[in-house]
Write a protein that holds these residues in place. Sequence first.
Motif, PDB file in Angstrom:
ATOM      1  N   GLY A  10       0.824  -1.204   0.000  1.00 39.30           N
ATOM      2  CA  GLY A  10       0.000   0.000   0.000  1.00 39.30           C
ATOM      3  C   GLY A  10       0.858   1.254   0.000  1.00 39.30           C
ATOM      4  N   GLY A  11       0.191   2.359  -0.290  1.00 40.62           N
ATOM      5  CA  GLY A  11       0.871   3.653  -0.259  1.00 40.62           C
ATOM      6  C   GLY A  11       1.404   3.970   1.129  1.00 40.62           C
ATOM      7  N   LYS A  12       0.748   3.447   2.147  1.00 44.26           N
ATOM      8  CA  LYS A  12       1.175   3.721   3.522  1.00 44.26           C
ATOM      9  C   LYS A  12       2.587   3.216   3.772  1.00 44.26           C
ATOM     10  N   TRP A  40      -2.363  14.746   5.635  1.00 42.26           N
ATOM     11  CA  TRP A  40      -2.896  13.395   5.884  1.00 42.26           C
ATOM     12  C   TRP A  40      -2.308  12.908   7.208  1.00 42.26           C
ATOM     13  N   TYR A  47       1.218  11.083   7.813  1.00 42.43           N
ATOM     14  CA  TYR A  47       2.550  11.638   7.527  1.00 42.43           C
ATOM     15  C   TYR A  47       3.378  11.943   8.786  1.00 42.43           C
ATOM     16  N   ASN A  80      -5.248  14.894   0.390  1.00 46.42           N
ATOM     17  CA  ASN A  80      -6.059  14.402   1.488  1.00 46.42           C
ATOM     18  C   ASN A  80      -5.523  15.185   2.686  1.00 46.42           C
ATOM     19  N   ASP A  89       3.331  12.603  -3.068  1.00 42.93           N
ATOM     20  CA  ASP A  89       2.310  11.555  -2.965  1.00 42.93           C
ATOM     21  C   ASP A  89       1.269  11.799  -4.051  1.00 42.93           C
ATOM     22  N   ILE A  96      -1.191   9.654  -5.040  1.00 45.37           N
ATOM     23  CA  ILE A  96      -2.169   8.560  -5.008  1.00 45.37           C
ATOM     24  C   ILE A  96      -3.546   8.974  -5.538  1.00 45.37           C
ATOM     25  N   TYR A  97      -3.852  10.282  -5.505  1.00 40.45           N
ATOM     26  CA  TYR A  97      -5.151  10.745  -6.037  1.00 40.45           C
ATOM     27  C   TYR A  97      -5.017  11.350  -7.434  1.00 40.45           C
ATOM     28  N   ALA A 106      -4.913   1.849  -4.774  1.00 40.89           N
ATOM     29  CA  ALA A 106      -6.072   1.865  -3.872  1.00 40.89           C
ATOM     30  C   ALA A 106      -7.200   2.777  -4.346  1.00 40.89           C
ATOM     31  N   LYS A 107      -6.866   4.012  -4.641  1.00 39.70           N
ATOM     32  CA  LYS A 107      -7.928   4.999  -4.896  1.00 39.70           C
ATOM     33  C   LYS A 107      -8.375   4.973  -6.354  1.00 39.70           C
ATOM     34  N   ARG A 161      -3.902  -3.819  -0.919  1.00 36.05           N
ATOM     35  CA  ARG A 161      -2.624  -3.388  -0.352  1.00 36.05           C
ATOM     36  C   ARG A 161      -1.468  -3.439  -1.348  1.00 36.05           C
TER      37      ARG A 161
END
Length: 412
Positions: A113-115, A139, A142, A189, A217, A219-220, A251-252, A260
């Motif tokens: 995952g991005g996390k 977010w 972070y 986010n 980041d 991710i969006y 994910a998004k 994940r």
Amino acid sequence: MTAVSSESAAPSTSSRISRRIAAISESATLAVDAKAKALKAAGKPVIGFGAGEPDFSTPDYIVEAAVAACRQPAMHRYTPAGGLPALKDAIVAKTARDSGLQATAANVLVTNGGKQAVYEAFAALLDPGDEVLLPAPYWTTYPEAIRLAGGVPVPVVADEQSGYLVSAGQLEAARTPRTKVLLFCSPSNPTGAVHPAEQVEEIGRWALEAGIWVVTDEIYEHLTYGGVTAPSMPVVVPELADRCVVVNGVAKTYAMTGWRVGWILGPTDVVKAATNLQSHATSNVANVSQAAAVAALTGDLSAVATMRQAFDRRRQTIVSMLREIPGVACPEPQGAFYVYPSVKGLLGRPIAGRTAATSVELAELILEEAEVAVVPGEAFGTQGYLRMSYALGDDDLVEGVSRMQRLLGSAG
Ligand SMILES: Cc1ncc(COP(=O)(O)O)c(C=O)c1O
């Protein structure tokens, strides 16, 4: 549990949980979601605006690829810690297609995952005491990831007056000799703000001149509205690529939060270091999930186009309904699936016989009185705001905000 060994009975000056881990707080967004789900399970008609995940199912062709992978014996085994070669190639091709950034498989690490990508990027870059400029609202993960890696988060606040867009001037004012990294997230986010290309370039050039690394980041990246686009910083400022780490994931974009799969794309020395870390921490991401990600990334973007349409419709509904509530100021987000209204005008005023002094208290009041779950701005480093995800069904969205209108519209 009872102590059994003489060793554990020995006097100890150290605490049971290490200071480093004890300092981590629970994810506020997951906590709100859990509370809303618990109330729902207890029969309460709670409507949740807390979760940061698309309400759609993962597209079928992606699920089918995973089913096929389940039946391949090679997928039942350990695979390279840094990711399946086919997935690394797909990430390289997808990155060239979507943002225009050219890379090779040696620039890619596939993460859980991005996390995990965020954590490993900071772990690879930070020494104890290194400062990370963190545009706020940020977010919630972070600052914890930065601290876990030994770094010091330095929030740089951009409020609704600037559309939550941080400027190079603000970043320069917060820079010290200890500043090593800037975290950049656009679309953002929790605010949904999208930095325009000129500002991305200005910030990228500032980072380049100041010798600052950038963790960006993306991710969006595919969730932007009204013709807005979110340019990638190392594309806009190519000279920065050697000191820039891109974080991304499926994910998004593909409604794949539970699978994940994320990644780091960056300079080979950083990727190698982060891969070494991952080889001891978690090894390869689940192969079946990686196979699903290959199908997602090598397929087209029609599924995200459909989701984007639905999100855009909901975005317009939620913004206009929130703006009808006196005391709420709601900038129109241009990306992701969050709104971040200011509720400062409601704090300290009587609502249903109670008053909320902070946005934490207001979120509690809204949950208890209207059975609507929202996340308070404190979770994102700014007080006096709420984050609401509009990744939920249209009817629930209208019902939830109508309840808020009834409750908050009565504020004295
Ligand atoms: C800005 C941002 N980056 C990264 C992530 C990580 O996503 P995941 O770990 O589900 O891939 C999230 C998830 O909420 C996010 O909002």
